[in-house]
Design an enzyme around this catalytic site. Structure first.
Site, PDB file in Angstrom:
ATOM      1  CB  SER A  21      62.907 -24.710   8.829  1.00 62.73           C
ATOM      2  OG  SER A  21      61.689 -24.186   8.363  1.00 62.73           O
ATOM      3  CE  LYS A  75      37.159  -1.663  -6.635  1.00 59.13           C
ATOM      4  NZ  LYS A  75      37.828  -2.182  -7.747  1.00 59.13           N
TER       5      LYS A  75
END
Length: 166
Positions: free
Chosen positions: A112, A164
Site C-alpha cells: 500500500s 437535502k
C-alpha cells in the site's frame, strides 16, 4: 550514513549523523527509514511527524555535498494516504532539485503506502519474498438495477427540503 532524530529541551529537534559503515571514502549514501505504519501523527513528544522527519533528512542529504545518493529502506504495511502522498512528493522533488538518486530497498513488507512511497525512486530493489503492491482498495457489490426494473421496484426519497439529498 543514517540519520536519526533526537529531541533536546531547548533546541527542539535535531538530526544526528550515524555512520553505518566507514568505507574510508569522502562519498556518502544517506539512509532514510520508512519503518512501520505511515502516519501524519506525531512520532515523538517534540511534535515531529514521519513526514517532517523524512523532509528534514532529505534536506540534510541535499545540503551535504558528500552525499551522492539516498537509500530509502521501506518496511511498511502502508498507512494514511495523505502522509504517503506527502512522502512521495518529497522524494520526487528531492531527486528533481538535488539531482541525487533515491533507491528504494523494500524489506519484508512494502504494501500500500509502503509501495507508494517507493514509486518515485529511481530504482526499486525487492527480495522475491517481499510482500508488496496493494495500492488502493477493492470493493465487491451487486447491481440489482435490472431486477428492480423488471419487477417495478424503485427507490423513494422523502426529504424536508429541495437540496437535502444532494
Amino acid at each position: 550514513v543514517g540519520v536519526k532524530v533526537s529531541g533536546t529541551r531547548n533546541a527542539g529537534r535535531r538530526l544526528e549523523e550515524v555512520i553505518i559503515k566507514d568505507n574510508d571514502t569522502a562519498n556518502k549514501i544517506a539512509v532514510v527509514d520508512v519503518d512501520g505504519i505511515i502516519t501524519g501523527q506525531m512520532i515523538d513528544r517534540g511534535g515531529v511527524t514521519l513526514v517532517d522527519l523524512i523532509k528534514e533528512q532529505l534536506n540534510r542529504a541535499d545540503e551535504d555535498h558528500k552525499v551522492k545518493a539516498v537509500l530509502l529502506r521501506v518496511n511498511s504495511p502502508g498507512g494514511e494516504v495523505l502522509a504517503s502522498d506527502e512522502i512521495y512528493r518529497l522524494l520526487a522533488k528531492f531527486q528533481k532539485e538535488s539531482g541525487k538518486p533515491v533507491v528504494a530497498s523494500m524489506g519484508s513488507l512494502a504494501a500500500s503506502g509502503g509501495y507508494y512511497v517507493s514509486a518515485p525512486c529511481r530504482w526499486i530493489v525487492a527480495n522475491e519474498l517481499t510482500i508488496t503492491g496493494s495500492i488502493g482498495v477493492i470493493m465487491h457489490g451487486y447491481n440489482y438495477r435490472g431486477l428492480m426494473d423488471k419487477i417495478g421496484l424503485r427507490p423513494e426519497v422523502y426529504k424536508s427540503g429541495k437540496f437535502k439529498d444532494m
